[in-house]
Each structure stands twice: as C-alpha cells, then as structure tokens.
Design a protein around this motif. Structure first.
Motif, PDB file in Angstrom:
ATOM      1  N   ALA A   1      82.562  22.343  48.707  1.00 36.73           N
ATOM      2  CA  ALA A   1      82.349  22.381  47.307  1.00 36.73           C
ATOM      3  C   ALA A   1      81.101  21.057  47.313  1.00 36.73           C
ATOM      4  O   ALA A   1      80.980  20.389  48.224  1.00 36.73           O
ATOM      5  CB  ALA A   1      83.624  21.485  46.471  1.00 36.73           C
ATOM      6  N   THR A   2      80.203  21.461  46.201  1.00 35.68           N
ATOM      7  CA  THR A   2      79.054  20.494  46.205  1.00 35.68           C
ATOM      8  C   THR A   2      78.889  20.280  44.710  1.00 35.68           C
ATOM      9  O   THR A   2      79.115  21.008  43.980  1.00 35.68           O
ATOM     10  CB  THR A   2      77.887  21.432  46.676  1.00 35.68           C
ATOM     11  OG1 THR A   2      77.999  21.684  47.907  1.00 35.68           O
ATOM     12  CG2 THR A   2      76.497  20.584  46.602  1.00 35.68           C
ATOM     13  N   ILE A   3      78.380  18.962  44.462  1.00 37.28           N
ATOM     14  CA  ILE A   3      78.076  18.645  43.301  1.00 37.28           C
ATOM     15  C   ILE A   3      76.626  17.679  43.357  1.00 37.28           C
ATOM     16  O   ILE A   3      76.133  17.364  44.575  1.00 37.28           O
ATOM     17  CB  ILE A   3      78.831  17.503  42.615  1.00 37.28           C
ATOM     18  CG1 ILE A   3      78.977  16.611  43.472  1.00 37.28           C
ATOM     19  CG2 ILE A   3      80.222  18.257  42.423  1.00 37.28           C
ATOM     20  CD1 ILE A   3      80.110  15.245  42.982  1.00 37.28           C
ATOM     21  N   LEU A   4      75.962  17.629  42.437  1.00 29.62           N
ATOM     22  CA  LEU A   4      75.058  16.594  42.267  1.00 29.62           C
ATOM     23  C   LEU A   4      75.305  15.078  42.598  1.00 29.62           C
ATOM     24  O   LEU A   4      76.368  14.833  41.865  1.00 29.62           O
ATOM     25  CB  LEU A   4      74.023  16.699  40.913  1.00 29.62           C
ATOM     26  CG  LEU A   4      73.053  17.824  40.605  1.00 29.62           C
ATOM     27  CD1 LEU A   4      72.597  17.928  39.199  1.00 29.62           C
ATOM     28  CD2 LEU A   4      72.096  17.807  41.526  1.00 29.62           C
ATOM     29  N   ASN A   5      74.455  14.527  43.215  1.00 30.32           N
ATOM     30  CA  ASN A   5      74.922  12.977  43.411  1.00 30.32           C
ATOM     31  C   ASN A   5      75.010  12.393  41.982  1.00 30.32           C
ATOM     32  O   ASN A   5      73.916  12.126  41.548  1.00 30.32           O
ATOM     33  CB  ASN A   5      74.183  12.390  44.437  1.00 30.32           C
ATOM     34  CG  ASN A   5      74.529  11.050  44.884  1.00 30.32           C
ATOM     35  OD1 ASN A   5      74.897  10.272  44.135  1.00 30.32           O
ATOM     36  ND2 ASN A   5      74.431  10.685  46.253  1.00 30.32           N
ATOM     37  N   PRO A   6      75.945  11.963  41.652  1.00 32.11           N
ATOM     38  CA  PRO A   6      75.994  11.026  40.512  1.00 32.11           C
ATOM     39  C   PRO A   6      75.214   9.969  40.361  1.00 32.11           C
ATOM     40  O   PRO A   6      74.901   9.347  39.369  1.00 32.11           O
ATOM     41  CB  PRO A   6      77.535  10.637  40.126  1.00 32.11           C
ATOM     42  CG  PRO A   6      78.143  10.842  41.470  1.00 32.11           C
ATOM     43  CD  PRO A   6      77.312  11.786  42.354  1.00 32.11           C
ATOM     44  N   GLN A   7      74.698   9.327  41.575  1.00 30.97           N
ATOM     45  CA  GLN A   7      73.760   8.362  41.445  1.00 30.97           C
ATOM     46  C   GLN A   7      72.284   8.822  40.895  1.00 30.97           C
ATOM     47  O   GLN A   7      71.373   7.724  40.978  1.00 30.97           O
ATOM     48  CB  GLN A   7      73.721   7.719  43.107  1.00 30.97           C
ATOM     49  CG  GLN A   7      74.884   6.944  43.352  1.00 30.97           C
ATOM     50  CD  GLN A   7      74.867   6.479  44.875  1.00 30.97           C
ATOM     51  OE1 GLN A   7      74.075   6.952  45.529  1.00 30.97           O
ATOM     52  NE2 GLN A   7      75.894   5.546  45.259  1.00 30.97           N
ATOM     53  N   LEU A   8      71.977   9.904  40.913  1.00 34.15           N
ATOM     54  CA  LEU A   8      70.848  10.414  40.381  1.00 34.15           C
ATOM     55  C   LEU A   8      70.273   9.684  39.174  1.00 34.15           C
ATOM     56  O   LEU A   8      69.133   9.478  38.973  1.00 34.15           O
ATOM     57  CB  LEU A   8      70.545  11.924  40.287  1.00 34.15           C
ATOM     58  CG  LEU A   8      70.576  12.873  41.650  1.00 34.15           C
ATOM     59  CD1 LEU A   8      70.874  14.340  41.225  1.00 34.15           C
ATOM     60  CD2 LEU A   8      69.059  12.523  42.322  1.00 34.15           C
ATOM     61  N   THR A   9      71.205   9.443  38.375  1.00 37.34           N
ATOM     62  CA  THR A   9      71.185   8.915  37.232  1.00 37.34           C
ATOM     63  C   THR A   9      70.155   7.232  37.307  1.00 37.34           C
ATOM     64  O   THR A   9      69.669   6.783  36.551  1.00 37.34           O
ATOM     65  CB  THR A   9      72.289   8.543  36.164  1.00 37.34           C
ATOM     66  OG1 THR A   9      71.601   8.159  35.140  1.00 37.34           O
ATOM     67  CG2 THR A   9      73.136   7.583  36.899  1.00 37.34           C
ATOM     68  N   TYR A  10      70.302   6.966  38.622  1.00 35.55           N
ATOM     69  CA  TYR A  10      69.667   5.658  38.912  1.00 35.55           C
ATOM     70  C   TYR A  10      68.524   5.722  39.557  1.00 35.55           C
ATOM     71  O   TYR A  10      67.921   4.596  40.012  1.00 35.55           O
ATOM     72  CB  TYR A  10      70.705   4.806  39.665  1.00 35.55           C
ATOM     73  CG  TYR A  10      71.917   4.252  39.152  1.00 35.55           C
ATOM     74  CD1 TYR A  10      72.035   3.037  38.161  1.00 35.55           C
ATOM     75  CD2 TYR A  10      73.050   5.229  39.281  1.00 35.55           C
ATOM     76  CE1 TYR A  10      73.220   2.989  37.336  1.00 35.55           C
ATOM     77  CE2 TYR A  10      74.339   4.739  38.318  1.00 35.55           C
ATOM     78  CZ  TYR A  10      74.284   3.889  37.652  1.00 35.55           C
ATOM     79  OH  TYR A  10      75.516   3.493  36.764  1.00 35.55           O
ATOM     80  N   GLY A  11      68.259   6.896  39.879  1.00 35.26           N
ATOM     81  CA  GLY A  11      66.736   7.227  40.725  1.00 35.26           C
ATOM     82  C   GLY A  11      66.994   8.297  41.651  1.00 35.26           C
ATOM     83  O   GLY A  11      68.059   8.514  42.220  1.00 35.26           O
ATOM     84  N   ALA A  12      65.762   9.009  42.048  1.00 36.60           N
ATOM     85  CA  ALA A  12      65.888  10.053  42.787  1.00 36.60           C
ATOM     86  C   ALA A  12      66.006   9.820  44.296  1.00 36.60           C
ATOM     87  O   ALA A  12      66.561  10.528  45.111  1.00 36.60           O
ATOM     88  CB  ALA A  12      64.607  11.153  42.559  1.00 36.60           C
ATOM     89  N   ASP A  13      65.512   8.616  44.682  1.00 37.25           N
ATOM     90  CA  ASP A  13      65.429   8.226  46.183  1.00 37.25           C
ATOM     91  C   ASP A  13      66.140   7.098  46.375  1.00 37.25           C
ATOM     92  O   ASP A  13      66.619   6.136  45.574  1.00 37.25           O
ATOM     93  CB  ASP A  13      63.694   8.134  46.571  1.00 37.25           C
ATOM     94  CG  ASP A  13      63.111   7.096  45.619  1.00 37.25           C
ATOM     95  OD1 ASP A  13      63.588   6.049  45.613  1.00 37.25           O
ATOM     96  OD2 ASP A  13      62.359   7.459  44.883  1.00 37.25           O
ATOM     97  N   VAL A  14      66.153   6.556  47.680  1.00 32.33           N
ATOM     98  CA  VAL A  14      67.246   5.510  48.365  1.00 32.33           C
ATOM     99  C   VAL A  14      66.362   4.229  47.844  1.00 32.33           C
ATOM    100  O   VAL A  14      67.309   3.247  47.378  1.00 32.33           O
ATOM    101  CB  VAL A  14      67.323   5.611  49.652  1.00 32.33           C
ATOM    102  CG1 VAL A  14      68.360   6.885  49.922  1.00 32.33           C
ATOM    103  CG2 VAL A  14      66.166   5.709  50.512  1.00 32.33           C
ATOM    104  N   ILE A  15      65.105   4.165  47.577  1.00 30.44           N
ATOM    105  CA  ILE A  15      64.439   2.854  47.374  1.00 30.44           C
ATOM    106  C   ILE A  15      64.726   2.537  45.945  1.00 30.44           C
ATOM    107  O   ILE A  15      65.247   1.344  45.575  1.00 30.44           O
ATOM    108  CB  ILE A  15      63.025   3.000  47.561  1.00 30.44           C
ATOM    109  CG1 ILE A  15      62.628   3.208  48.944  1.00 30.44           C
ATOM    110  CG2 ILE A  15      62.288   1.828  47.171  1.00 30.44           C
ATOM    111  CD1 ILE A  15      63.136   2.275  50.000  1.00 30.44           C
ATOM    112  N   SER A  16      64.941   3.630  45.015  1.00 27.56           N
ATOM    113  CA  SER A  16      65.532   3.240  43.556  1.00 27.56           C
ATOM    114  C   SER A  16      66.775   2.646  43.602  1.00 27.56           C
ATOM    115  O   SER A  16      66.730   1.747  42.582  1.00 27.56           O
ATOM    116  CB  SER A  16      65.217   4.562  42.837  1.00 27.56           C
ATOM    117  OG  SER A  16      63.936   5.006  42.884  1.00 27.56           O
TER     118      SER A  16
END
Length: 631
Positions: free
Chosen positions: A225-240
């Motif tokens: 199973a796959t979902i969008l990473n819910p952390q995307l709401t805090y930015g697209a990349d690891v630096i964000s």
C-alpha cells in the motif's frame, strides 16, 4: 462569534477545533490531514488546494492558478483564514491509500533468520523430580529447538506465563524477535489457532510512504500500500522539514504525522488481508537519513549545517510501540543502515534489492525519487551520491502532477495524425493528474515532434499552445473537461523546466560517479532503475529526454520500489541484514554539492537530451527519422 471554530474535512470526516483567524493549512496539520504544501505554507506552490463547502473564510490573496481547470473553484489552504465553522473538501485522491488488487508475489530471498519467528513447543510438565521454574522450563525447550541461542523475556511477559502454560497443557507457540544469537520472547500463543504471523516493511519516502505486509512463515508479500507522505504539508523536500523541525514543537509535529501515516497504512493493509494488527511482530523501515531522524524523533538540525553531521546513520533497534506504531506492543522495529547525511538506508536497501554488491560486473543503481540517489560499483567497491533531483518524478512541483496512484496518467503516446496524446491511466477511468512516467512520455513526445525545443520551450508557431493563467509560461493542453475528464490537464514550460532539472541532476550525478572511477556509461553492464513508477517507465522516452544514457537497452533492469524491496528482504533474511550492514560500512559517499565536475555536468545536462549531442547518437538518429517522415 465563538473564538474557536470547528473545521470538518471531507471525505474523511475528521474534525478539529482551531482559533478564529487560523489558516486552513494549520487546521489540516492539526487534524493530521496531508494537504500537499510543497513550499511549506509560503504561498508559492499553489498545491494546497481545497474546496470550502460551507462556512466563511478570509482570502489573503486571490487564487486563480488552476481554478478554471477544476470542476469547481479551489482556494489555497495556506492563504485562507477560518472565520466560522467550516466544511472543507480535499481534492480527489489526496487521502487515498493505493493497494494493488493482487499480491505482488513471492520474495526473491528465502526466509532465513527472520526478524520475528514463532516456535511450536512441547514442554515437560513439572514433577517432584523436576520442579524448575516455568521460565527455565520454557528456556530449555527453546534452547533445544534453537541450539545455543540466548533468550530474554519482554517486560510483563511473566505475568501470564504460569497460567498460560497450565491452561494449554504445557504446549504453546512462542513468538521471538531479534537476531538469532540473542532473541527476545515477546508473547506466548495457544498451541492451535490462526497462523497470524506478519511482518511489516516500510519505505519512508520524502513524497510517498509505501508499506508491505509480509507472511513471515512463507515470505510471501500479501499486499503493498502507498500514500502521500503526510509531511508534505510542511514542505516538499527534506530541507523544509528540517527547518520546521527546528521550530518549537516542530519535531514532535513531524514525528506525529508520519506515525499517523504509517498507522493508516497498517490499518488499510490489515483490512485488505484480514489480518490483525496485534499479529504484526516485526517491522523493518527504510528511508533517507532525514526521514529516519523524523520517525525516531532525533533532532535533524545539523544535517543542513556544515559539516552536515547526522545524529545517526544506523538507528537503534527498538520496540515499535515506543514510536507509537500500531502493531504488537512488543514488536521489534529495525531500520536499514544508512551511510551519510544524504545517502540513507533507502540506497542501502536498493543495493540489497539489486544484489549489485555481489556482482563482478560494473553496476549502476539510479533511484528515481525526490532525493535522487545513485550508487555505482560491484562486489569489490561501491560509490554513492545524492543528487537532490526534487519531487518532479513523484508529481511534486508539476502543475497537474500526482503520485503513481489511481487516476494518474502513467503512459502517454503522441499521435501524429491528431497532434494529440493518447493516455493509459493507472486504475482506469478518467485522468486526475500526471505521474512521473507519464510526464517523461509527454516531454519526450513533445520534443520528438518539434513542439518544444532543446531547452524545453514551446515553439512560437504551434497553434495548440496557449498562455497559462499563472507564471508557468506557455502550456500544451492534454485533456479538458469537455472531453469528460474530471479536470483539465496541461503541461507548462515551468513543468518541463522542473523535469529537465530533475533529470539533469540524476544524469550528471551518475556521470560524476563514473568519472571518479575512470569509467563512462558505456562501461556499465547492468543499469538498475528504482522508484515507485519504475515499472511504467518507457526506456526510449527516458533516454530521449536525457534522463538515462544512450546505451544498449538490454542493460536496463527495473526494480520498482527498490527501497521497499530491500526492506522486505531484510525483514525475512538475516543474511540480507548482515549484507546491508557490510554494504553501509564499505560504501564511499561523494558529496556532489562540493564537486565542480557535478556543477559543470549539471549545467550541460539542462537541455534535451544534453548539450553534448554526441552522447546520445541513437536519439539523434531517431529524431532525424521522425523529421523525415513528417516532411
């Protein structure tokens, strides 16, 4: 008016109370709703779109990008202030858990020394001649079954031990976790009953999170199973996300939302397989170094400050319950070892999945993800690097982009007769967006037929090209609502620019690694391609845009999600776990951001297929044939 307002998010029905004047994006974060926000709420990406069905909001700025392409107008969640109780609807597919209908099959690795196991035991009942303690009696039976290995009981294990052994007439099944030399007893089961022995493999990707439920007795993958990473709401990349983690409470927020995302995957997988969450006794997690910091709650601040030192590259094995993962409370959780700040366990897992570390041939692994790791080597040596490709291959930074899930255009073919594209949509139905493989097909088709030039710009004389409403430059329409689509889709010059940057980073990163060893792409005997959309990738189109080198096509090997594949192997195989530790120890990392060869190569690769056309003779020949036919 009340100082607090109730916000209801559809279709999940999740509800949260927020202060009046709070942004909708902040409300979504509080409710653990993964509203996509590539810019981290700065108002620049236009991805955090939602529909306000009921209630009042205040818009801090007008939003028009994409409004005319949707069935009804959307607003930016980061620019909408809550003024009353609201009902908000998310775009279709944003909360979906994608589960393939059929099991992917049997693991390549045989089950040997799995991370968890169940042993059927028959104990000698106590007598006047043998009144040894119950735990000693159980330990003797385990040693007889497992040789000289040592065992220790989990906390609380002794509470029910006496009654259970007597109730089951000294027959039981013991659940053990950990390495073969030092196992932990975490539970006793009745001698007969449901098999129910599951393991969980997790790939913590920057853009998507994937998980596999594995039958630990047979090694069969039951579902993925796959979902969008819910952390995307805090930015697209690891630096964000590292920046957000440095704010008060930020690290706890990011850890909480990734935990909620993993638990949502577990619930969906168990429902699909008829499994119990309590029957998951082992978890293996793969991910880049930042994602593992955020899962473990380790401060990632120094990952972005020179000299870029992580808290850890090999993370400790612990109980999944300590991180709030919804499996058996004493289940073991281990992480794939990484190498450096920006080459994490996901590339180690990819090497294990490809088995390139055992091959005498020169092998190259390219992981088509947000961080874009590349590994080069064989059984004698290994090099690796992170290319910071960005999220374009997973739909991020693309106006109509989405992950490879139901509704995504996964394949596209340009029809000369109609001057239009025909599409293949993942899961069937009408397209909702474009995933990485579809984006590559579209870019290649536009380039082959002269609709865009080598810089990815549209030709001025093309009547189909129109101006975008935003700052994306010109756009080529793909499908409209008049054709029955749920939304109008187009590809803009800004989208193409993002794609070209991503492909340029990966190609030049691989080229630099080869140069360090005095090699070229012609010397690569096996070219492994990892990434969630790898099985949909059209090799010819990827070569045409300069993502992949122009080498014999039979050298390319698709791995699919190699990070998840490696994690699955390590879940069921002690051999794979030991090999992963060895790979991480002996791999050399090249820091591309400090390498002038990379910057020069990257600049040269920002054309289709490349500034140096001699590197792509097959592409040039193909373009000549097409031009001749169209004349």
């Amino acid at each position: 008016m009340s100082k607090e307002c109730k916000v209801v998010f559809l279709p999940s029905g999740k509800t949260v109370n927020v202060p009046r004047g709070e942004s909708l994006l902040a409300a979504a974060r509080l409710a653990s709703i993964p509203v996509e926000s590539l810019c981290g709420g700065q108002g620049t990406c236009g991805k955090c779109i939602v529909t306000v069905c009921e209630g009042q909001i205040k818009l801090n700025e007008p939003y028009c990008d994409g409004c005319d392409s949707m069935a009804r107008p959307y607003v930016r969640a980061c620019r909408a202030e809550v003024l009353s109780d609201l009902t908000v609807e998310l775009p279709p597919g944003s909360l979906s858990v994608d589960i393939p209908a059929a099991p992917p099959g049997i693991l390549a690795h045989r089950v040997d020394e799995p991370l968890s196991s169940i042993s059927a035991l028959a104990l000698q009942p106590p007598s006047e001649r043998d009144n040894s303690a119950d735990l000693e009696r159980l330990g003797a039976a385990l040693r007889k079954c497992h040789g000289a290995s040592s065992f220790s009981p989990a906390p609380g294990f002794l509470r029910d031990l006496p009654e259970s052994l007597r109730k089951w007439h000294w027959k039981t099944r013991a659940v053990l976790t950990g390495p073969q030399t030092s196992r932990e007893l975490i539970a006793l089961l009745p001698p007969e009953g449901p098999a129910g022995h599951w393991g969980l493999a997790v790939d913590l990707g920057t853009t998507t999170v994937s998980s596999a439920l594995v039958d630990m007795e047979t090694g069969q993958i039951s579902r993925i199973a796959t979902i969008l990473n819910p952390q995307l709401t805090y930015g697209a990349d690891v630096i964000s996300r590292i920046i957000h983690a440095s704010r008060p409470g930020g690290l706890e927020e990011l850890q909480a939302v990734i935990r909620e995302g993993v638990n949502r995957l577990i619930a969906s997988l168990c429902a699909a397989c008829g499994a119990e969450e309590e029957s998951i006794y082992s978890v293996m997690v793969s991910g880049n170094t930042t994602m593992l910091h955020l899962l473990y709650g380790a401060d990632p601040a120094y990952l972005r400050r020179e000299p870029y030192v992580p808290a850890a590259t090999s993370f400790p094995t612990l109980k999944a319950g300590e991180l709030g993962i919804s499996v058996h409370r004493h289940a073991i959780l281990a992480a794939v070892p990484g190498v450096s700040s920006y080459v994490g366990g996901d590339i180690t897992a990819g090497i294990i999945a490809s088995a390139m570390h055992r091959d005498s041939a020169v092998c190259l692994l390219m992981d088509l993800g947000t961080n874009g790791e590349v590994a080069l080597g064989n059984s004698e040596w290994l090099l690796s690097a992170s290319c910071s490709a960005g999220p374009a291959f997973e739909g991020g930074g693309i106006s109509c982009g989405m992950r490879a899930a139901t509704g995504a255009i996964e394949k596209a073919e340009f029809r000369r007769s109609s001057q239009r594209f025909s599409f293949s949509v993942y899961g069937g139905g009408q397209p909702m967006g474009i995933c990485g493989s579809g984006l590559i097909d579209i870019a290649a088709g536009l380039f082959r037929h002269g609709i865009i030039d080598r810089a990815g710009r549209f030709r001025k004389d093309d009547s189909l090209v129109a101006s975008c409403t935003g700052d994306g430059g010109k756009a080529y329409p793909l499908i409209s609502r008049r054709q029955g689509a749920a939304r109008s889709l187009s590809i803009s010059e800004a989208d193409l620019e993002n794609l070209i940057r991503s492909k340029g980073a990966l190609y030049s990163g691989a080229s630099v690694l080869l140069g360090k060893m005095g090699l070229s792409f012609a010397d690569v005997e096996l070219f492994y391609i990892g990434g969630g959309f790898g099985s949909f990738l059209n090799i010819e189109n990827a070569v045409t845009i300069g993502l992949l080198p122009d080498i014999p096509r039979e050298r390319f090997v698709f791995l699919g999600n190699s990070s998840l594949g490696g994690a699955i192997a390590m879940l069921v195989s002690g051999t794979a776990r030991r090999e992963a530790e060895e790979v991480a120890r002996r791999m050399t990392t090249i820091e591309l951001s400090l390498d002038p060869d990379f910057m020069n190569g990257y600049t040269a690769s920002l054309f289709l297929p490349h500034t140096d056309e001699s590197l792509f003779p097959g592409v040039l020949e193909s373009l000549k044939r097409i031009a001749t036919k169209e004349l």
